[in-house]
Design a protein around this motif. Structure first.
Motif, PDB file in Angstrom:
ATOM      1  N   LEU A  18      -3.743   0.085   3.276  1.00  0.00           N
ATOM      2  CA  LEU A  18      -2.414   0.161   2.667  1.00  0.00           C
ATOM      3  C   LEU A  18      -1.617   1.347   3.207  1.00  0.00           C
ATOM      4  CD1 LEU A  18      -3.302  -0.696  -1.046  1.00  0.00           C
ATOM      5  CD2 LEU A  18      -2.070  -2.133   0.600  1.00  0.00           C
ATOM      6  N   LEU A  19      -2.280   2.495   3.346  1.00  0.00           N
ATOM      7  CA  LEU A  19      -1.596   3.679   3.866  1.00  0.00           C
ATOM      8  C   LEU A  19      -1.183   3.496   5.325  1.00  0.00           C
ATOM      9  CD1 LEU A  19      -3.731   6.554   2.330  1.00  0.00           C
ATOM     10  CD2 LEU A  19      -1.356   6.010   1.809  1.00  0.00           C
ATOM     11  N   ALA A  20      -2.041   2.854   6.112  1.00  0.00           N
ATOM     12  CA  ALA A  20      -1.762   2.686   7.538  1.00  0.00           C
ATOM     13  C   ALA A  20      -0.870   1.481   7.809  1.00  0.00           C
ATOM     14  CB  ALA A  20      -3.071   2.546   8.309  1.00  0.00           C
ATOM     15  N   GLY A  21      -0.759   0.578   6.857  1.00  0.00           N
ATOM     16  CA  GLY A  21       0.073  -0.608   7.042  1.00  0.00           C
ATOM     17  C   GLY A  21      -0.522  -1.614   8.012  1.00  0.00           C
ATOM     18  N   THR A  22      -1.847  -1.743   7.990  1.00  0.00           N
ATOM     19  CA  THR A  22      -2.519  -2.681   8.885  1.00  0.00           C
ATOM     20  C   THR A  22      -3.170  -3.798   8.084  1.00  0.00           C
ATOM     21  OG1 THR A  22      -4.591  -1.459   8.851  1.00  0.00           O
ATOM     22  CG2 THR A  22      -3.012  -0.853  10.552  1.00  0.00           C
ATOM     23  N   ARG A  23      -3.613  -4.814   8.815  1.00  0.00           N
ATOM     24  CA  ARG A  23      -4.247  -5.959   8.156  1.00  0.00           C
ATOM     25  C   ARG A  23      -5.769  -5.917   8.209  1.00  0.00           C
ATOM     26  NH1 ARG A  23      -0.765 -10.798   7.624  1.00  0.00           N
ATOM     27  NH2 ARG A  23       1.341 -10.096   8.091  1.00  0.00           N
ATOM     28  N   THR A  24      -6.328  -5.073   9.062  1.00  0.00           N
ATOM     29  CA  THR A  24      -7.790  -4.993   9.151  1.00  0.00           C
ATOM     30  C   THR A  24      -8.235  -3.549   8.922  1.00  0.00           C
ATOM     31  OG1 THR A  24      -7.860  -4.553  11.522  1.00  0.00           O
ATOM     32  CG2 THR A  24      -7.835  -6.858  10.856  1.00  0.00           C
ATOM     33  N   PRO A  25      -9.376  -3.384   8.285  1.00  0.00           N
ATOM     34  CA  PRO A  25      -9.886  -2.030   8.055  1.00  0.00           C
ATOM     35  C   PRO A  25     -10.166  -1.290   9.363  1.00  0.00           C
ATOM     36  CG  PRO A  25     -11.173  -3.627   6.802  1.00  0.00           C
ATOM     37  CD  PRO A  25     -10.230  -4.387   7.649  1.00  0.00           C
ATOM     38  N   GLN A  26     -10.655  -1.986  10.362  1.00  0.00           N
ATOM     39  CA  GLN A  26     -10.957  -1.342  11.640  1.00  0.00           C
ATOM     40  C   GLN A  26      -9.701  -0.754  12.269  1.00  0.00           C
ATOM     41  OE1 GLN A  26     -13.337  -3.594  14.354  1.00  0.00           O
ATOM     42  NE2 GLN A  26     -12.741  -2.352  16.110  1.00  0.00           N
ATOM     43  N   ASP A  27      -8.605  -1.517  12.278  1.00  0.00           N
ATOM     44  CA  ASP A  27      -7.346  -1.005  12.835  1.00  0.00           C
ATOM     45  C   ASP A  27      -6.842   0.192  12.044  1.00  0.00           C
ATOM     46  OD1 ASP A  27      -7.410  -2.977  14.757  1.00  0.00           O
ATOM     47  OD2 ASP A  27      -5.940  -4.268  13.739  1.00  0.00           O
ATOM     48  N   ALA A  28      -6.969   0.128  10.728  1.00  0.00           N
ATOM     49  CA  ALA A  28      -6.494   1.223   9.878  1.00  0.00           C
ATOM     50  C   ALA A  28      -7.265   2.506  10.140  1.00  0.00           C
ATOM     51  CB  ALA A  28      -6.618   0.821   8.407  1.00  0.00           C
ATOM     52  N   VAL A  29      -8.570   2.406  10.182  1.00  0.00           N
ATOM     53  CA  VAL A  29      -9.394   3.598  10.408  1.00  0.00           C
ATOM     54  C   VAL A  29      -9.136   4.144  11.807  1.00  0.00           C
ATOM     55  CG1 VAL A  29     -11.760   4.439  10.633  1.00  0.00           C
ATOM     56  CG2 VAL A  29     -11.141   2.955   8.722  1.00  0.00           C
ATOM     57  N   GLU A  30      -9.000   3.269  12.786  1.00  0.00           N
ATOM     58  CA  GLU A  30      -8.723   3.723  14.153  1.00  0.00           C
ATOM     59  C   GLU A  30      -7.389   4.459  14.227  1.00  0.00           C
ATOM     60  OE1 GLU A  30      -8.133   1.933  18.627  1.00  0.00           O
ATOM     61  OE2 GLU A  30      -9.329   0.793  17.188  1.00  0.00           O
ATOM     62  N   MET A  31      -6.371   3.945  13.566  1.00  0.00           N
ATOM     63  CA  MET A  31      -5.062   4.614  13.556  1.00  0.00           C
ATOM     64  C   MET A  31      -5.148   5.990  12.914  1.00  0.00           C
ATOM     65  SD  MET A  31      -2.257   1.682  12.597  1.00  0.00           S
ATOM     66  CE  MET A  31      -1.090   2.916  12.139  1.00  0.00           C
ATOM     67  N   ILE A  32      -5.848   6.083  11.810  1.00  0.00           N
ATOM     68  CA  ILE A  32      -5.942   7.349  11.088  1.00  0.00           C
ATOM     69  C   ILE A  32      -6.742   8.375  11.893  1.00  0.00           C
ATOM     70  CG2 ILE A  32      -6.946   8.424   9.037  1.00  0.00           C
ATOM     71  CD1 ILE A  32      -5.899   5.987   7.494  1.00  0.00           C
ATOM     72  N   VAL A  33      -7.809   7.953  12.533  1.00  0.00           N
ATOM     73  CA  VAL A  33      -8.599   8.881  13.349  1.00  0.00           C
ATOM     74  C   VAL A  33      -7.778   9.360  14.538  1.00  0.00           C
ATOM     75  CG1 VAL A  33     -10.613   9.053  14.869  1.00  0.00           C
ATOM     76  CG2 VAL A  33     -10.838   8.005  12.616  1.00  0.00           C
ATOM     77  N   ARG A  34      -7.050   8.450  15.191  1.00  0.00           N
ATOM     78  CA  ARG A  34      -6.205   8.846  16.324  1.00  0.00           C
ATOM     79  C   ARG A  34      -5.113   9.825  15.881  1.00  0.00           C
ATOM     80  NH1 ARG A  34      -7.039   5.984  20.985  1.00  0.00           N
ATOM     81  NH2 ARG A  34      -8.245   4.076  20.764  1.00  0.00           N
TER      82      ARG A  34
END
Length: 67
Positions: A18-34
Protein backbone atom coordinates in the motif's frame (compact mmCIF):
# COMPACT_ATOMS: atom_id res chain seq x y z
CA UNK A 1 21.53 -10.87 -10.69
CA UNK A 2 21.02 -13.46 -7.97
CA UNK A 3 17.59 -13.74 -6.38
CA UNK A 4 16.89 -14.10 -2.65
CA UNK A 5 13.67 -15.44 -1.15
CA UNK A 6 12.50 -13.79 2.08
CA UNK A 7 9.44 -14.64 4.15
CA UNK A 8 7.39 -11.71 5.51
CA UNK A 9 4.33 -11.46 7.70
CA UNK A 10 1.30 -10.98 5.44
CA UNK A 11 0.20 -7.80 7.25
CA UNK A 12 3.67 -6.32 6.75
CA UNK A 13 3.67 -7.28 3.07
CA UNK A 14 0.25 -5.69 2.51
CA UNK A 15 1.27 -2.49 4.30
CA UNK A 16 4.43 -2.26 2.20
CA UNK A 17 2.40 -2.78 -0.97
CA UNK A 18 0.00 0.00 0.00
CA UNK A 19 2.80 2.42 0.86
CA UNK A 20 4.73 1.64 -2.33
CA UNK A 21 1.64 1.60 -4.54
CA UNK A 22 2.46 -1.75 -6.13
CA UNK A 23 0.44 -4.86 -6.87
CA UNK A 24 2.96 -7.48 -5.73
CA UNK A 25 4.84 -7.76 -2.45
CA UNK A 26 8.10 -8.48 -4.27
CA UNK A 27 7.90 -5.23 -6.27
CA UNK A 28 7.02 -3.27 -3.14
CA UNK A 29 9.90 -4.60 -1.09
CA UNK A 30 12.31 -4.10 -3.99
CA UNK A 31 11.22 -0.47 -4.39
CA UNK A 32 11.60 0.23 -0.68
CA UNK A 33 15.04 -1.38 -0.47
CA UNK A 34 16.23 0.56 -3.54
CA UNK A 35 14.89 3.80 -2.02
CA UNK A 36 16.60 3.05 1.29
CA UNK A 37 19.93 2.48 -0.46
CA UNK A 38 19.56 5.63 -2.56
CA UNK A 39 18.87 7.70 0.56
CA UNK A 40 22.00 6.30 2.17
CA UNK A 41 24.08 7.25 -0.86
CA UNK A 42 22.60 10.76 -0.93
CA UNK A 43 23.33 11.19 2.78
CA UNK A 44 26.94 10.07 2.30
CA UNK A 45 27.32 12.51 -0.57
CA UNK A 46 26.08 15.40 1.60
CA UNK A 47 27.86 14.55 4.84
CA UNK A 48 30.95 12.77 3.60
CA UNK A 49 32.22 9.30 4.23
CA UNK A 50 33.62 7.77 7.41
CA UNK A 51 37.18 8.52 6.24
CA UNK A 52 36.35 12.24 6.23
CA UNK A 53 35.59 12.20 9.97
CA UNK A 54 39.24 11.72 10.91
CA UNK A 55 40.37 14.50 8.59
CA UNK A 56 37.77 16.96 9.90
CA UNK A 57 38.19 16.08 13.59
CA UNK A 58 41.90 17.03 13.46
CA UNK A 59 41.05 20.46 12.14
CA UNK A 60 38.30 21.07 14.70
CA UNK A 61 40.50 20.12 17.68
CA UNK A 62 43.30 22.53 16.67
CA UNK A 63 43.31 25.84 18.57
CA UNK A 64 41.96 28.81 16.68
CA UNK A 65 44.45 31.44 15.60
CA UNK A 66 44.01 35.18 15.89
CA UNK A 67 42.35 35.39 19.28
Amino acid sequence: MAKVTISLDSDLAIEVMLLAGTRTPQDAVEMIVRDFLARGHRTEARTGEAADVDRLSDRRSAPEEGR
